[in-house]
Design a protein around this motif. Structure first.
Motif, PDB file in Angstrom:
ATOM      1  N   THR A 153      41.525  42.050  34.236  1.00  0.00           N
ATOM      2  CA  THR A 153      42.573  42.268  35.235  1.00  0.00           C
ATOM      3  C   THR A 153      43.536  41.087  35.236  1.00  0.00           C
ATOM      4  O   THR A 153      43.115  39.934  35.281  1.00  0.00           O
ATOM      5  CB  THR A 153      41.966  42.435  36.636  1.00  0.00           C
ATOM      6  OG1 THR A 153      41.038  43.533  36.621  1.00  0.00           O
ATOM      7  CG2 THR A 153      43.057  42.704  37.672  1.00  0.00           C
ATOM      8  N   ILE A 154      44.823  41.389  35.184  1.00  0.00           N
ATOM      9  CA  ILE A 154      45.875  40.378  35.276  1.00  0.00           C
ATOM     10  C   ILE A 154      46.846  40.808  36.367  1.00  0.00           C
ATOM     11  O   ILE A 154      47.433  41.886  36.301  1.00  0.00           O
ATOM     12  CB  ILE A 154      46.627  40.216  33.941  1.00  0.00           C
ATOM     13  CG1 ILE A 154      45.691  39.736  32.832  1.00  0.00           C
ATOM     14  CG2 ILE A 154      47.810  39.247  34.106  1.00  0.00           C
ATOM     15  CD1 ILE A 154      45.172  38.328  33.025  1.00  0.00           C
ATOM     16  N   ARG A 155      46.997  39.968  37.363  1.00  0.00           N
ATOM     17  CA  ARG A 155      47.918  40.216  38.469  1.00  0.00           C
ATOM     18  C   ARG A 155      47.752  41.622  39.048  1.00  0.00           C
ATOM     19  O   ARG A 155      48.715  42.343  39.257  1.00  0.00           O
ATOM     20  CB  ARG A 155      49.365  39.979  38.031  1.00  0.00           C
ATOM     21  CG  ARG A 155      49.650  38.515  37.710  1.00  0.00           C
ATOM     22  CD  ARG A 155      51.135  38.239  37.677  1.00  0.00           C
ATOM     23  NE  ARG A 155      51.800  38.940  36.592  1.00  0.00           N
ATOM     24  CZ  ARG A 155      51.897  38.472  35.346  1.00  0.00           C
ATOM     25  NH1 ARG A 155      51.355  37.312  35.040  1.00  0.00           N
ATOM     26  NH2 ARG A 155      52.525  39.148  34.426  1.00  0.00           N
ATOM     27  N   GLY A 156      46.488  42.003  39.268  1.00  0.00           N
ATOM     28  CA  GLY A 156      46.194  43.268  39.923  1.00  0.00           C
ATOM     29  C   GLY A 156      46.212  44.489  39.024  1.00  0.00           C
ATOM     30  O   GLY A 156      45.928  45.600  39.478  1.00  0.00           O
ATOM     31  N   VAL A 157      46.529  44.313  37.727  1.00  0.00           N
ATOM     32  CA  VAL A 157      46.562  45.434  36.786  1.00  0.00           C
ATOM     33  C   VAL A 157      45.323  45.378  35.910  1.00  0.00           C
ATOM     34  O   VAL A 157      44.996  44.325  35.340  1.00  0.00           O
ATOM     35  CB  VAL A 157      47.833  45.403  35.918  1.00  0.00           C
ATOM     36  CG1 VAL A 157      47.833  46.564  34.921  1.00  0.00           C
ATOM     37  CG2 VAL A 157      49.073  45.446  36.788  1.00  0.00           C
ATOM     38  N   ARG A 158      44.618  46.496  35.795  1.00  0.00           N
ATOM     39  CA  ARG A 158      43.393  46.586  35.009  1.00  0.00           C
ATOM     40  C   ARG A 158      43.726  47.067  33.604  1.00  0.00           C
ATOM     41  O   ARG A 158      44.417  48.070  33.423  1.00  0.00           O
ATOM     42  CB  ARG A 158      42.418  47.559  35.672  1.00  0.00           C
ATOM     43  CG  ARG A 158      40.994  47.518  35.113  1.00  0.00           C
ATOM     44  CD  ARG A 158      40.280  46.279  35.531  1.00  0.00           C
ATOM     45  NE  ARG A 158      38.838  46.353  35.242  1.00  0.00           N
ATOM     46  CZ  ARG A 158      38.059  45.292  35.181  1.00  0.00           C
ATOM     47  NH1 ARG A 158      38.567  44.092  35.391  1.00  0.00           N
ATOM     48  NH2 ARG A 158      36.772  45.418  34.927  1.00  0.00           N
ATOM     49  N   LYS A 194      47.829  43.809  24.399  1.00  0.00           N
ATOM     50  CA  LYS A 194      47.030  44.002  25.615  1.00  0.00           C
ATOM     51  C   LYS A 194      45.673  44.642  25.359  1.00  0.00           C
ATOM     52  O   LYS A 194      44.709  44.361  26.073  1.00  0.00           O
ATOM     53  CB  LYS A 194      47.830  44.857  26.621  1.00  0.00           C
ATOM     54  CG  LYS A 194      49.055  44.154  27.185  1.00  0.00           C
ATOM     55  CD  LYS A 194      49.703  44.963  28.294  1.00  0.00           C
ATOM     56  CE  LYS A 194      50.527  46.108  27.751  1.00  0.00           C
ATOM     57  NZ  LYS A 194      51.805  45.655  27.186  1.00  0.00           N
ATOM     58  N   PHE A 220      52.193  40.771  29.507  1.00  0.00           N
ATOM     59  CA  PHE A 220      51.885  41.368  30.803  1.00  0.00           C
ATOM     60  C   PHE A 220      53.166  41.631  31.582  1.00  0.00           C
ATOM     61  O   PHE A 220      53.345  41.197  32.716  1.00  0.00           O
ATOM     62  CB  PHE A 220      50.910  40.478  31.570  1.00  0.00           C
ATOM     63  CG  PHE A 220      49.641  40.255  30.785  1.00  0.00           C
ATOM     64  CD1 PHE A 220      48.796  41.315  30.505  1.00  0.00           C
ATOM     65  CD2 PHE A 220      49.309  39.001  30.302  1.00  0.00           C
ATOM     66  CE1 PHE A 220      47.641  41.130  29.759  1.00  0.00           C
ATOM     67  CE2 PHE A 220      48.156  38.802  29.563  1.00  0.00           C
ATOM     68  CZ  PHE A 220      47.315  39.869  29.290  1.00  0.00           C
ATOM     69  N   LYS A 242      55.935  45.007  32.194  1.00  0.00           N
ATOM     70  CA  LYS A 242      56.147  46.442  32.012  1.00  0.00           C
ATOM     71  C   LYS A 242      57.174  46.685  30.915  1.00  0.00           C
ATOM     72  O   LYS A 242      58.184  45.994  30.818  1.00  0.00           O
ATOM     73  CB  LYS A 242      56.646  47.080  33.312  1.00  0.00           C
ATOM     74  CG  LYS A 242      55.550  47.431  34.299  1.00  0.00           C
ATOM     75  CD  LYS A 242      54.836  48.717  33.899  1.00  0.00           C
ATOM     76  CE  LYS A 242      53.873  49.194  34.983  1.00  0.00           C
ATOM     77  NZ  LYS A 242      53.166  50.427  34.559  1.00  0.00           N
ATOM     78  N   SER A 283      56.369  35.985  31.252  1.00  0.00           N
ATOM     79  CA  SER A 283      55.295  35.431  32.067  1.00  0.00           C
ATOM     80  C   SER A 283      53.986  36.126  31.760  1.00  0.00           C
ATOM     81  O   SER A 283      53.920  37.347  31.726  1.00  0.00           O
ATOM     82  CB  SER A 283      55.641  35.591  33.548  1.00  0.00           C
ATOM     83  OG  SER A 283      54.569  35.159  34.347  1.00  0.00           O
ATOM     84  N   GLN A 284      52.926  35.348  31.500  1.00  0.00           N
ATOM     85  CA  GLN A 284      51.618  35.937  31.265  1.00  0.00           C
ATOM     86  C   GLN A 284      50.545  34.917  31.580  1.00  0.00           C
ATOM     87  O   GLN A 284      50.807  33.731  31.660  1.00  0.00           O
ATOM     88  CB  GLN A 284      51.482  36.417  29.821  1.00  0.00           C
ATOM     89  CG  GLN A 284      51.506  35.294  28.797  1.00  0.00           C
ATOM     90  CD  GLN A 284      51.438  35.838  27.384  1.00  0.00           C
ATOM     91  OE1 GLN A 284      52.230  36.673  27.001  1.00  0.00           O
ATOM     92  NE2 GLN A 284      50.493  35.371  26.621  1.00  0.00           N
ATOM     93  N   SER A 285      49.342  35.376  31.759  1.00  0.00           N
ATOM     94  CA  SER A 285      48.197  34.511  31.986  1.00  0.00           C
ATOM     95  C   SER A 285      47.087  35.010  31.091  1.00  0.00           C
ATOM     96  O   SER A 285      46.502  36.051  31.340  1.00  0.00           O
ATOM     97  CB  SER A 285      47.770  34.571  33.452  1.00  0.00           C
ATOM     98  OG  SER A 285      46.661  33.752  33.679  1.00  0.00           O
TER      99      SER A 285
END
Length: 317
Positions: free
Chosen positions: A56-61, A104, A133, A135, A212-214
């Motif tokens: 999960t990254i920023r609430g997205v699975r 991803k 990450f 859209k 931006s990504q983590s």
């Protein structure tokens, strides 16, 4: 030979012996530190299995999966600073001046063939990181890869990404059985903490399209994999057709469900339901477009997502 001469000779012999011993010890230490083929294969298998875990990254699975037939068109971006010198998801060190990529959901590492559908340039790239990450983007390339594909300055390009299952690291997707001897070898291997120093900063980051990504790290930095991510790759060109941008709001096996979604989105512009057959199954794709350019596609994607289609994406055809 006098006594002083004999003494000097003995001292010289002793010095040579010490030098030879030091070289021998250094070689042995180097050989002990170098992982065997069995160790490398076991570690690659562990990395691969870890890379297939949902995250999960920023609430997205996200749900990675094996997909030997992976072949997708969409938008590519590139990344550099502030990720230059940091560990990638596989534990390698990211160098924006070498060819590499982030994806991803593909197993890691993987090798893909990326075609720039705007100029026909083609490049084989090793994927060793997670992202982008954001859209509407299907792959994130290093700055060097973007330079070779000819879209560094514009930041984004229409691309086709195809998994290269014949690449040297493709065995990671189809691992050979691990023997008991290999497992014992790895368990007996010495373990120690590894300090990883950041690479020197690049000379320039002008024109970077920041994304931006983590990165979810699936493997700690390891001397066996902290290395250049991809060797120099030849770039070649092939003819490419004219392409159009669409936002795909959804794909359904039931035509009525597709029609209902179309009715909800009709205020956004030209919305169509397209019938396709995939693996002998009927699907109905709801798409908005064609759309003039990337900026307009991003705006349309945001509106479609806001209307309730969280899985909407930008496609290129």
């Amino acid at each position: 030979m006098g006594i002083p001469a004999i003494g000097a000779a003995l001292l010289l012999l002793g010095a040579c012996t010490e030098t030879q011993l030091a070289v021998h010890v250094a070689k042995k230490a180097s050989q002990a530190a170098a992982p065997s083929a069995g160790e490398q294969r076991i570690r690659a298998e562990k990395v691969r299995r870890a890379s297939l875990r949902p995250y999960t990254i920023r609430g997205v699975r996200y749900f990675p999966k094996d997909d030997p037939s992976y072949d997708e068109t969409g938008l590519a971006s590139w990344y550099g600073e502030p990720f230059h010198g940091r560990a990638t998801a596989t534990g390698e060190i990211f160098d924006m001046n070498r060819v590499s990529a982030a994806h991803k959901t593909l197993p890691l590492p993987a090798t893909v063939e990326v075609t720039n559908l705007e100029n026909g340039r083609v490049l084989t790239i090793r994927v060793n990181d997670r992202g982008p990450f954001v859209k509407g983007r299907i792959i994130d390339l290093s700055r060097r890869a973007a330079q070779l594909l000819g879209f560094e300055k514009q930041g984004v390009a229409r691309v086709r990404v195809r998994l290269d299952s014949s690449a040297a690291d493709a065995f990671v997707m189809r691992p050979a059985p691990i023997t008991k001897t290999e497992r014992k070898l790895v368990k007996a291997a010495p373990r120690s903490d590894v300090a990883v120093a950041a690479l020197p900063p690049p000379t320039s980051t002008a024109g970077q399209a920041a994304v931006s990504q983590s990165t979810p790290v699936i493997a700690r930095p390891d001397p066996a994999v902290v290395r250049a991510t991809s060797p120099a790759q030849p770039v070649f060109s092939r003819p490419v057709p004219d392409t159009k941008l669409f936002v795909q709001a959804g794909s359904f096996s039931d035509f009525q469900n597709a029609q209902r979604l179309r009715a909800r989105l009709v205020a956004l512009g030209n919305v169509n339901v397209n019938h396709v057959v995939v693996n002998n199954r009927d699907f109905y794709r709801v798409r908005v477009g064609p759309i003039a350019d990337v900026a307009a596609a991003d705006r349309t994607l945001s509106r479609v997502v806001a209307a309730g289609s969280d899985d909407a994406r930008i496609v290129v055809e």
